[in-house]
Design a protein around this motif. Structure first.
Motif, short mmCIF file in Angstrom:
data_model
loop_
_atom_site.label_atom_id
_atom_site.label_comp_id
_atom_site.label_asym_id
_atom_site.label_seq_id
_atom_site.Cartn_x
_atom_site.Cartn_y
_atom_site.Cartn_z
N GLY A 44 0.51 -1.06 -0.01
CA GLY A 44 -0.13 -0.13 -0.05
C GLY A 44 0.79 1.32 -0.10
O GLY A 44 1.80 1.42 0.62
N GLU A 48 -3.28 4.48 1.34
CA GLU A 48 -4.39 3.50 0.71
C GLU A 48 -4.46 2.41 1.70
O GLU A 48 -3.77 2.16 2.89
N ASP A 49 -5.79 1.68 1.47
CA ASP A 49 -6.21 0.65 2.47
C ASP A 49 -6.37 -0.68 1.40
O ASP A 49 -7.56 -0.53 1.16
N LEU A 50 -5.46 -1.39 1.15
CA LEU A 50 -5.71 -2.52 0.13
C LEU A 50 -5.85 -4.02 0.97
O LEU A 50 -5.71 -4.82 0.28
N VAL A 53 -8.62 -5.71 -0.80
CA VAL A 53 -8.19 -6.40 -1.85
C VAL A 53 -7.01 -7.44 -1.85
O VAL A 53 -7.57 -8.40 -2.79
N PRO A 83 -4.71 -2.98 -8.56
CA PRO A 83 -3.90 -1.88 -8.45
C PRO A 83 -2.38 -2.24 -8.42
O PRO A 83 -1.94 -3.19 -7.90
N THR A 85 0.23 -1.13 -6.90
CA THR A 85 0.91 -1.42 -5.71
C THR A 85 0.56 -2.68 -5.03
O THR A 85 1.36 -3.46 -4.62
N VAL A 86 -0.51 -3.15 -5.35
CA VAL A 86 -0.77 -4.81 -4.97
C VAL A 86 0.04 -5.63 -5.71
O VAL A 86 0.68 -6.62 -5.58
#
Length: 268
Positions: A44, A48-50, A53, A83, A85-86
């Motif tokens: 993240g 962001e709060d991933l 996901v 995303p 970042t993921v």
């Protein structure tokens, strides 16, 4: 070897810095295998709060797969439209597993170029120049051989303060005078300036002998950086948070927009 689990460990603590949220959050993603090897990385970008996901979409996708199929998993996450970042976090964690499986540090798998690198410290964002001066002197006394400033104008965006760029110039001059002419200093403006402000500050710090000028303009202002680079002889660097993954870096290379192209390994 197969992937058996993926989990998120959330760390929260009160932030010691005035900028940003009062509680700092950091998520650690860990991928486990049936061989007992684990790969971890932070996931993240700031803000962001991933976690949802990663656990809801990525975990079912990875369970049962060979963690050494790094390229195949990269293509899979890319096709799923996750995303950047993921996708980057998964890739880093898998490389962590690969290094442990090989019994080698990761730099050996990637092809070692250097075995020593210089390091520097970075400042917090403070309210006054004196605190910056005390900070750089404390680091210098510990043997640190370089320091980067996050200047006062960052309080404009994060704390609603009315700070003119002249305060940043005065700050840079005071820190240079305190640290000495031979101590490496750098400025990271964190996207705080307009173009006119960036030119003014850039010219001032190059006269003060600062080593590089980082992120003075918004992260997507590619052609602003092109023009800025033409006016300054100090090296410029940018793109730390440019979105879009690896392909978003191509125009910066083609246009030679900055002297250094900095990309966060997870964000890219």
């Amino acid at each position: 070897m197969k992937i058996t689990d993926l989990r998120i460990t959330r760390h929260e603590r009160r932030s010691p810095c005035e900028v940003g949220p009062p509680v700092a959050r950091l998520d650690l993603m860990t991928i486990s295998t049936d061989d007992g090897l684990e790969g971890s990385t932070f996931v993240g970008a700031p803000g962001e709060d991933l976690a949802g996901v990663v656990v809801g979409q990525v975990k079912p996708m990875l369970l049962g797969r060979d963690p050494l199929d790094i390229g195949r998993i990269w293509q899979l996450t890319r096709r799923r439209g996750l995303p950047a970042t993921v996708q980057g976090a998964v890739d880093v964690a898998l490389w962590d597993i690969a290094g442990k499986a090989a019994g080698l540090p990761l730099h050996r798998l990637l092809g070692t170029v250097k075995n020593r690198v210089p390091v520097y410290t970075s400042s917090w964002v403070h309210r006054d120049a004196q605190t910056y001066v005390e900070e750089v002197l404390a680091y210098r006394e510990q043997g640190i051989r370089g320091h980067k400033l996050h200047p006062l104008t960052q309080l404009r965006a994060f704390a609603g303060a009315d700070v003119a760029v002249g305060a940043d110039i005065e700050l840079c001059a005071e820190v240079r005078a305190a640290a000495g002419d031979d101590f490496p200093l750098f400025l990271d403006a964190a996207w705080a300036y307009s173009y006119a402000e960036a030119v003014r500050v850039g010219r001032a710090i190059q006269d003060l002998g600062y080593g590089w000028y980082e992120d003075p303009l918004p992260a997507d202002d590619l052609y602003g950086y092109v023009r800025l680079k033409q006016l300054l002889h100090d090296p410029t660097t940018a793109t730390e948070i440019t979105g879009g993954g690896l392909t978003a870096l191509t125009p910066w290379v083609v246009e030679r927009a900055t002297d250094f192209l900095r990309g966060d390994v997870v964000l890219k």
